[in-house]
Scaffold this motif. Structure first.
Motif, PDB file in Angstrom:
ATOM      1  N   GLY A 106       8.568  -0.866  -8.836  1.00 37.42           N
ATOM      2  CA  GLY A 106       9.487  -1.486  -9.769  1.00 37.42           C
ATOM      3  C   GLY A 106      10.216  -2.641  -9.120  1.00 37.42           C
ATOM      4  O   GLY A 106      10.455  -2.629  -7.906  1.00 37.42           O
ATOM      5  N   PHE A 107      10.541  -3.647  -9.922  1.00 39.94           N
ATOM      6  CA  PHE A 107      11.262  -4.818  -9.423  1.00 39.94           C
ATOM      7  C   PHE A 107      12.174  -5.299 -10.539  1.00 39.94           C
ATOM      8  O   PHE A 107      11.722  -5.601 -11.635  1.00 39.94           O
ATOM      9  CB  PHE A 107      10.293  -5.923  -8.995  1.00 39.94           C
ATOM     10  CG  PHE A 107      10.956  -7.193  -8.574  1.00 39.94           C
ATOM     11  CD1 PHE A 107      11.951  -7.196  -7.602  1.00 39.94           C
ATOM     12  CD2 PHE A 107      10.600  -8.403  -9.147  1.00 39.94           C
ATOM     13  CE1 PHE A 107      12.554  -8.382  -7.213  1.00 39.94           C
ATOM     14  CE2 PHE A 107      11.195  -9.598  -8.764  1.00 39.94           C
ATOM     15  CZ  PHE A 107      12.174  -9.579  -7.788  1.00 39.94           C
ATOM     16  N   PHE A 108      13.471  -5.315 -10.245  1.00 38.54           N
ATOM     17  CA  PHE A 108      14.465  -5.731 -11.217  1.00 38.54           C
ATOM     18  C   PHE A 108      15.397  -6.741 -10.566  1.00 38.54           C
ATOM     19  O   PHE A 108      15.643  -6.697  -9.356  1.00 38.54           O
ATOM     20  CB  PHE A 108      15.280  -4.546 -11.730  1.00 38.54           C
ATOM     21  CG  PHE A 108      14.437  -3.494 -12.376  1.00 38.54           C
ATOM     22  CD1 PHE A 108      14.062  -3.585 -13.695  1.00 38.54           C
ATOM     23  CD2 PHE A 108      13.992  -2.394 -11.645  1.00 38.54           C
ATOM     24  CE1 PHE A 108      13.267  -2.624 -14.292  1.00 38.54           C
ATOM     25  CE2 PHE A 108      13.195  -1.414 -12.220  1.00 38.54           C
ATOM     26  CZ  PHE A 108      12.836  -1.533 -13.546  1.00 38.54           C
ATOM     27  N   ILE A 109      15.919  -7.620 -11.367  1.00 37.38           N
ATOM     28  CA  ILE A 109      16.887  -8.605 -10.904  1.00 37.38           C
ATOM     29  C   ILE A 109      18.138  -8.443 -11.747  1.00 37.38           C
ATOM     30  O   ILE A 109      18.091  -8.514 -12.973  1.00 37.38           O
ATOM     31  CB  ILE A 109      16.328 -10.037 -11.033  1.00 37.38           C
ATOM     32  CG1 ILE A 109      15.033 -10.169 -10.252  1.00 37.38           C
ATOM     33  CG2 ILE A 109      17.373 -11.050 -10.544  1.00 37.38           C
ATOM     34  CD1 ILE A 109      14.266 -11.452 -10.521  1.00 37.38           C
ATOM     35  N   HIS A 110      19.253  -8.192 -11.077  1.00 31.53           N
ATOM     36  CA  HIS A 110      20.537  -8.019 -11.772  1.00 31.53           C
ATOM     37  C   HIS A 110      21.461  -9.157 -11.421  1.00 31.53           C
ATOM     38  O   HIS A 110      21.520  -9.628 -10.337  1.00 31.53           O
ATOM     39  CB  HIS A 110      21.215  -6.717 -11.354  1.00 31.53           C
ATOM     40  CG  HIS A 110      20.375  -5.499 -11.538  1.00 31.53           C
ATOM     41  ND1 HIS A 110      20.261  -4.842 -12.729  1.00 31.53           N
ATOM     42  CD2 HIS A 110      19.591  -4.822 -10.657  1.00 31.53           C
ATOM     43  CE1 HIS A 110      19.458  -3.807 -12.575  1.00 31.53           C
ATOM     44  NE2 HIS A 110      19.027  -3.778 -11.338  1.00 31.53           N
TER      45      HIS A 110
ATOM     46  N   PHE B 123      18.569  -8.111  -6.078  1.00 31.56           N
ATOM     47  CA  PHE B 123      17.170  -7.742  -6.225  1.00 31.56           C
ATOM     48  C   PHE B 123      17.069  -6.240  -5.994  1.00 31.56           C
ATOM     49  O   PHE B 123      17.526  -5.741  -4.970  1.00 31.56           O
ATOM     50  CB  PHE B 123      16.286  -8.459  -5.200  1.00 31.56           C
ATOM     51  CG  PHE B 123      16.275  -9.952  -5.319  1.00 31.56           C
ATOM     52  CD1 PHE B 123      15.754 -10.577  -6.439  1.00 31.56           C
ATOM     53  CD2 PHE B 123      16.772 -10.736  -4.291  1.00 31.56           C
ATOM     54  CE1 PHE B 123      15.721 -11.957  -6.536  1.00 31.56           C
ATOM     55  CE2 PHE B 123      16.743 -12.120  -4.379  1.00 31.56           C
ATOM     56  CZ  PHE B 123      16.224 -12.726  -5.513  1.00 31.56           C
ATOM     57  N   GLN B 124      16.488  -5.536  -6.937  1.00 28.49           N
ATOM     58  CA  GLN B 124      16.269  -4.104  -6.818  1.00 28.49           C
ATOM     59  C   GLN B 124      14.767  -3.875  -6.702  1.00 28.49           C
ATOM     60  O   GLN B 124      14.020  -4.130  -7.641  1.00 28.49           O
ATOM     61  CB  GLN B 124      16.824  -3.384  -8.044  1.00 28.49           C
ATOM     62  CG  GLN B 124      16.594  -1.893  -8.035  1.00 28.49           C
ATOM     63  CD  GLN B 124      17.161  -1.235  -9.278  1.00 28.49           C
ATOM     64  OE1 GLN B 124      18.204  -1.619  -9.777  1.00 28.49           O
ATOM     65  NE2 GLN B 124      16.447  -0.249  -9.785  1.00 28.49           N
ATOM     66  N   VAL B 125      14.329  -3.427  -5.523  1.00 32.38           N
ATOM     67  CA  VAL B 125      12.914  -3.203  -5.258  1.00 32.38           C
ATOM     68  C   VAL B 125      12.718  -1.697  -5.080  1.00 32.38           C
ATOM     69  O   VAL B 125      13.271  -1.104  -4.161  1.00 32.38           O
ATOM     70  CB  VAL B 125      12.449  -3.967  -4.000  1.00 32.38           C
ATOM     71  CG1 VAL B 125      10.946  -3.853  -3.824  1.00 32.38           C
ATOM     72  CG2 VAL B 125      12.877  -5.437  -4.050  1.00 32.38           C
ATOM     73  N   THR B 126      11.943  -1.099  -5.987  1.00 35.39           N
ATOM     74  CA  THR B 126      11.759   0.353  -6.015  1.00 35.39           C
ATOM     75  C   THR B 126      10.404   0.715  -5.419  1.00 35.39           C
ATOM     76  O   THR B 126       9.389   0.109  -5.757  1.00 35.39           O
ATOM     77  CB  THR B 126      11.845   0.866  -7.462  1.00 35.39           C
ATOM     78  OG1 THR B 126      13.103   0.456  -8.014  1.00 35.39           O
ATOM     79  CG2 THR B 126      11.738   2.375  -7.517  1.00 35.39           C
ATOM     80  N   PHE B 127      10.416   1.719  -4.527  1.00 37.62           N
ATOM     81  CA  PHE B 127       9.208   2.136  -3.810  1.00 37.62           C
ATOM     82  C   PHE B 127       8.805   3.555  -4.187  1.00 37.62           C
ATOM     83  O   PHE B 127       9.655   4.440  -4.334  1.00 37.62           O
ATOM     84  CB  PHE B 127       9.444   2.081  -2.295  1.00 37.62           C
ATOM     85  CG  PHE B 127       9.552   0.684  -1.769  1.00 37.62           C
ATOM     86  CD1 PHE B 127       8.436   0.020  -1.293  1.00 37.62           C
ATOM     87  CD2 PHE B 127      10.771   0.020  -1.766  1.00 37.62           C
ATOM     88  CE1 PHE B 127       8.521  -1.276  -0.815  1.00 37.62           C
ATOM     89  CE2 PHE B 127      10.871  -1.280  -1.292  1.00 37.62           C
ATOM     90  CZ  PHE B 127       9.752  -1.928  -0.817  1.00 37.62           C
ATOM     91  N   ASP B 128       7.483   3.770  -4.286  1.00 36.15           N
ATOM     92  CA  ASP B 128       6.952   5.110  -4.509  1.00 36.15           C
ATOM     93  C   ASP B 128       6.755   5.814  -3.164  1.00 36.15           C
ATOM     94  O   ASP B 128       7.119   5.273  -2.108  1.00 36.15           O
ATOM     95  CB  ASP B 128       5.659   5.061  -5.327  1.00 36.15           C
ATOM     96  CG  ASP B 128       4.511   4.355  -4.616  1.00 36.15           C
ATOM     97  OD1 ASP B 128       4.577   4.103  -3.391  1.00 36.15           O
ATOM     98  OD2 ASP B 128       3.515   4.046  -5.305  1.00 36.15           O
ATOM     99  N   ASP B 129       6.181   7.017  -3.198  1.00 42.88           N
ATOM    100  CA  ASP B 129       5.958   7.797  -1.974  1.00 42.88           C
ATOM    101  C   ASP B 129       4.987   7.139  -1.011  1.00 42.88           C
ATOM    102  O   ASP B 129       4.963   7.452   0.171  1.00 42.88           O
ATOM    103  CB  ASP B 129       5.433   9.194  -2.329  1.00 42.88           C
ATOM    104  CG  ASP B 129       6.503  10.047  -2.989  1.00 42.88           C
ATOM    105  OD1 ASP B 129       7.706   9.766  -2.808  1.00 42.88           O
ATOM    106  OD2 ASP B 129       6.130  10.994  -3.705  1.00 42.88           O
ATOM    107  N   ASN B 130       4.152   6.233  -1.525  1.00 42.37           N
ATOM    108  CA  ASN B 130       3.166   5.547  -0.689  1.00 42.37           C
ATOM    109  C   ASN B 130       3.698   4.221  -0.140  1.00 42.37           C
ATOM    110  O   ASN B 130       2.917   3.417   0.370  1.00 42.37           O
ATOM    111  CB  ASN B 130       1.883   5.299  -1.492  1.00 42.37           C
ATOM    112  CG  ASN B 130       1.235   6.588  -1.918  1.00 42.37           C
ATOM    113  OD1 ASN B 130       1.159   7.546  -1.153  1.00 42.37           O
ATOM    114  ND2 ASN B 130       0.786   6.640  -3.163  1.00 42.37           N
TER     115      ASN B 130
END
Length: 148
Positions: free
Chosen positions: A144-148, A132-139
């Motif tokens: 973003g959310f990706f599953i590999h 699970f790839q969970v991407t966070f912004d500055d806040n």
């Protein structure tokens, strides 16, 4: 399990190679080990990293327990529009159809990419493992959310 065995074998081989080399290689490997230790410590001591790791963990838990509305509360505005609770539910069902029943997940690492913080979590399922790839912004919102 396979990943763990491969990790232990790799570590064993590295230690065997270090033991067979001269003092200059020993000094280099000590520097490398110290850098890795410092990087791990700085990641653990960084309150922002701890917070986003906790959010990523809660996000996956919410999805896995069918709390799709709660999972979506972590999204930024764009993600809220693109991945509604119903779409998130469909995504999760499709994933489980492909890799089997969800079993568990665990934190893997945190990386920085293009100004975003990316948390990687290893997902364990009945038939296969995913990342699970969970991407966070500055806040500290999920951008973003990706599953590999």
């Amino acid at each position: 399990m396979k990943k763990t065995v491969l990790l232990f074998i790799s570590i064993f081989i590295i230690f065997a190679l270090v033991a067979c080399t001269g003092d200059s290689d020993k000094e280099l490997s000590e520097d490398t080990a110290e850098e890795a230790k410092n990087e791990e410590m700085s990641e653990q001591e960084n309150p922002q990293s701890e917070k986003i790791i906790g959010i990523a963990d809660s996000f996956i838990e919410d999805i896995a327990t069918g709390e799709y509305e709660a999972a979506g509360e972590h999204f930024d505005d764009t993600m809220k529009e693109e991945l509604t609770p119903d779409a998130l539910e469909d995504l999760w069902r499709t994933l489980q159809d492909q890799v089997g029943t969800y079993i568990d997940h665990e934190y893997s690492s945190t990386q920085e990419a293009d100004g975003y913080q990316v948390v990687l979590l290893d997902g364990l399922f009945e038939s296969s493992d995913v990342v699970f790839q969970v991407t966070f912004d500055d806040n500290q919102k999920i951008a973003g959310f990706f599953i590999h």
